[in-house]
Design an enzyme around this catalytic site. Structure first.
Site, PDB file in Angstrom:
ATOM      1  N   ASN A   1       0.847  -1.185   0.000  1.00 30.91           N
ATOM      2  CA  ASN A   1       0.000   0.000   0.000  1.00 30.91           C
ATOM      3  C   ASN A   1       0.886   1.241   0.000  1.00 30.91           C
ATOM      4  OD1 ASN A   1      -2.343  -1.619   0.213  1.00 30.91           O
ATOM      5  ND2 ASN A   1      -2.057  -1.790   2.423  1.00 30.91           N
TER       6      ASN A   1
ATOM      7  N   HIS B   1       6.992   2.705   6.163  1.00 34.66           N
ATOM      8  CA  HIS B   1       8.241   1.969   5.902  1.00 34.66           C
ATOM      9  C   HIS B   1       7.840   0.880   4.926  1.00 34.66           C
ATOM     10  CE1 HIS B   1      12.172   0.041   7.542  1.00 34.66           C
ATOM     11  NE2 HIS B   1      11.702  -0.817   6.627  1.00 34.66           N
TER      12      HIS B   1
ATOM     13  N   HIS C   1       6.749  -2.099   2.966  1.00 37.64           N
ATOM     14  CA  HIS C   1       6.478  -3.476   3.378  1.00 37.64           C
ATOM     15  C   HIS C   1       5.565  -4.130   2.363  1.00 37.64           C
ATOM     16  CE1 HIS C   1       3.523  -0.796   5.300  1.00 37.64           C
ATOM     17  NE2 HIS C   1       2.642  -1.780   5.176  1.00 37.64           N
TER      18      HIS C   1
HETATM   19  P1  DGP Z   1      -0.285  -0.945   5.846  1.00 35.47           P
HETATM   20  O1  DGP Z   1      -1.684  -0.590   6.254  1.00 35.47           O
HETATM   21  O2  DGP Z   1      -0.188  -1.449   4.427  1.00 35.47           O
HETATM   22  O3  DGP Z   1       0.676   0.173   6.149  1.00 35.47           O
HETATM   23  O4  DGP Z   1       0.111  -2.194   6.738  1.00 35.47           O
HETATM   24  C1  DGP Z   1       0.668  -2.099   7.998  1.00 35.47           C
HETATM   25  C2  DGP Z   1       0.511  -3.450   8.637  1.00 35.47           C
HETATM   26  O5  DGP Z   1       1.397  -3.535   9.724  1.00 35.47           O
HETATM   27  C3  DGP Z   1      -0.883  -3.741   9.206  1.00 35.47           C
HETATM   28  O6  DGP Z   1      -1.412  -4.886   8.533  1.00 35.47           O
HETATM   29  C4  DGP Z   1      -0.663  -4.019  10.675  1.00 35.47           C
HETATM   30  C5  DGP Z   1       0.804  -4.268  10.760  1.00 35.47           C
HETATM   31  N1  DGP Z   1       1.454  -3.800  11.961  1.00 35.47           N
HETATM   32  C6  DGP Z   1       1.429  -2.530  12.483  1.00 35.47           C
HETATM   33  N2  DGP Z   1       2.166  -2.449  13.595  1.00 35.47           N
HETATM   34  C7  DGP Z   1       2.691  -3.699  13.773  1.00 35.47           C
HETATM   35  C8  DGP Z   1       3.559  -4.253  14.762  1.00 35.47           C
HETATM   36  O7  DGP Z   1       4.021  -3.598  15.698  1.00 35.47           O
HETATM   37  N3  DGP Z   1       3.888  -5.582  14.623  1.00 35.47           N
HETATM   38  C9  DGP Z   1       3.400  -6.339  13.588  1.00 35.47           C
HETATM   39  N4  DGP Z   1       3.759  -7.631  13.544  1.00 35.47           N
HETATM   40  N5  DGP Z   1       2.583  -5.838  12.649  1.00 35.47           N
HETATM   41  C10 DGP Z   1       2.234  -4.537  12.745  1.00 35.47           C
END
Ligand code: DGP
Length: 112
Positions: free
Chosen positions: A85, A96, A98
């Site tokens: 996204n 960041h 991903h």
């Molecule tokens: P996006 O919405 O595309 O920016 O996805 C961010 C994703 O990151 C979302 O699916 C939840 C995940 N996420 C956010 N904070 C953390 C964290 O501290 N640990 C993990 N494992 N996932 C996280």
């Protein structure tokens, strides 16, 4: 920089790791959108896919190699989805780069 995925990459914040090497980390998403939901990130900070350039694209190619290996390990033989996204309209909440690797269920198209 106050970046949660930099902190996860640096080990400051714990994560449920799936794969790690010098440049890439993969870990389970906190809010899974399917039976398998893994995030794959470069360890270096890249804000989003909009910031990919000739200078940093090698790690992105590597991420896709890693993703293919993870999908095989997770036995996602019937298919899966990789999505990134970008920005507000793209629904990016963590700034960041991903890649979400989601599988284990039938995906819808178009995405919501
Ligand atoms: P996006 O919405 O595309 O920016 O996805 C961010 C994703 O990151 C979302 O699916 C939840 C995940 N996420 C956010 N904070 C953390 C964290 O501290 N640990 C993990 N494992 N996932 C996280």
């Amino acid at each position: 920089m106050d970046c949660i995925f930099c902190k996860i990459a640096g080990g400051e914040i714990p994560s449920n790791k799936v794969y790690e090497d010098d440049s890439v980390l993969a870990f389970y998403d906190l809010v899974p959108q399917g039976p398998v939901h893994i995030l794959i990130i470069p360890k270096t900070h890249i804000a989003s896919a909009a910031e990919i350039s000739a200078d940093n694209s090698a790690v992105v190619a590597h991420i896709f190699e890693v993703a293919a290996g993870i999908a095989k390990e997770q036995q996602l033989d019937n298919g899966y989805r990789i999505v990134t996204n970008i920005g507000e309209d793209g629904g990016q909440s963590v700034k960041h780069l991903h890649f979400h690797l989601i599988g284990g269920r039938q995906m819808a198209w178009p995405p919501g």
